[in-house]
Design an enzyme around this catalytic site. Sequence first.
Site, PDB file in Angstrom:
ATOM      1  N   GLU A 250      31.373 -57.820 -13.373  1.00  0.00           N
ATOM      2  CA  GLU A 250      30.851 -59.179 -13.596  1.00  0.00           C
ATOM      3  C   GLU A 250      31.612 -60.229 -12.789  1.00  0.00           C
ATOM      4  OE1 GLU A 250      30.975 -60.673 -17.644  1.00  0.00           O
ATOM      5  OE2 GLU A 250      29.858 -62.478 -17.100  1.00  0.00           O
TER       6      GLU A 250
ATOM      7  N   LYS B  20      26.736 -57.415 -12.965  1.00  0.00           N
ATOM      8  CA  LYS B  20      26.355 -58.537 -13.830  1.00  0.00           C
ATOM      9  C   LYS B  20      26.693 -59.840 -13.112  1.00  0.00           C
ATOM     10  CE  LYS B  20      27.217 -60.552 -18.383  1.00  0.00           C
ATOM     11  NZ  LYS B  20      27.340 -60.258 -19.808  1.00  0.00           N
TER      12      LYS B  20
HETATM   13  P1  13P Z   1      26.490 -65.728 -21.144  1.00  0.00           P
HETATM   14  O1  13P Z   1      25.152 -65.064 -20.977  1.00  0.00           O
HETATM   15  O2  13P Z   1      26.569 -66.620 -22.337  1.00  0.00           O
HETATM   16  O3  13P Z   1      26.987 -66.330 -19.874  1.00  0.00           O
HETATM   17  O4  13P Z   1      27.505 -64.576 -21.515  1.00  0.00           O
HETATM   18  C1  13P Z   1      27.502 -63.431 -20.775  1.00  0.00           C
HETATM   19  C2  13P Z   1      28.872 -62.885 -20.688  1.00  0.00           C
HETATM   20  O5  13P Z   1      29.095 -61.762 -21.066  1.00  0.00           O
HETATM   21  C3  13P Z   1      29.926 -63.712 -20.098  1.00  0.00           C
HETATM   22  O6  13P Z   1      31.044 -62.929 -19.841  1.00  0.00           O
END
Ligand code: 13P
Length: 338
Positions: free
Chosen positions: A178, A220
């Site tokens: 991510e 992500k």
């Molecule tokens: P959000 O969709 O609220 O951005 O959260 C996703 C997430 O896992 C952030 O680390």
Amino acid sequence: MSVSEELQQTIAEMVDGRRGILAADESNGTIAKRFDSIGVESTEENRRFYRAALLSTEGLGEYVSGVILFEETLGQADGAGTPLPQLAAAHKIVPGIKVDKGKGPLPGASGDMITYGLDGLAERLEGYKAQGARFAKWREVYPISSHNPTRLGLTANAEMLARYAAVCQSVGVVPIVEPEVLIDGDHSIERSAEVNEQVWHEVFHALHRHGVVLEQMLLKPSMVTPGKDCDKAPPEQVAEYTLRSLRRAVPAAVPSINFLSGGQGPEEATANLNALNQLWQAPWQLSFSYGRALQEPALKAWQGKAENGPALQQALNKRARLNHLAMLGEYQESLERE
Ligand code: 13P
């Protein structure tokens, strides 16, 4: 089962063209902020009740194939004593775990951030696996400014994500990578595209250097949008910019891209995902891994009251279903009113 077979099995269960991921892995600091917004105190029991309610939502497994949990949740159980990871698995939802330990400033790169938590990661993962986790998540954060992210910020953050992902795969845990480019600021959509593209390019370069098997990880990313202090871009434009940048930087071997919502409203995040899936047949599945965009309506419906459990679940189920429809490119705004 070999480690590689284990990874492939998890990917097969999580990537089926019609489901996404529920991010319910808020740290205790973050969940306290979310609870604060509805006037609820963040006690261990309130956190347990709320997350048990989310995970026991009837039919959630139709739309959600994975849930990201926080360490504390992995060890909690529902009212009947069923451990929450097992509760998820019973709904055909693969349990996963956030393994990074938060972020701080990156020394030497003013304005950039770096995430902590690599030391002892392999041992921690073995423990999480024993509790039922089959995938993991690690988030690096990139603020946009006139000079951020810096070159050092880009390379250092990519290196962390790649090292984390390689450790995960070595113990049979699927890594969600991510890189979150923040929505904060007044930057244009063009600037967001430029930064996201640089970030992804650097991340995949590092993943390659570290021998990460792209077929057995999930990405992500943020969507490419203007900063939150600017007017919003229409979904078609977000989709066009996001796909153009992804095509340039993300190898087709990656099975699925599960976007974060990152401060987009629930309906906005669904409409943007729908536009992405309508625009182009991508080599990757285009799905969601939303936290706020799935949970906000559920939190509002709950208000910290046990008797609102069914309303909480109805609100979550609705958002999950609409995002499932967005994966098929079949979402329409009129469905919001049903
Ligand atoms: P959000 O969709 O609220 O951005 O959260 C996703 C997430 O896992 C952030 O680390």
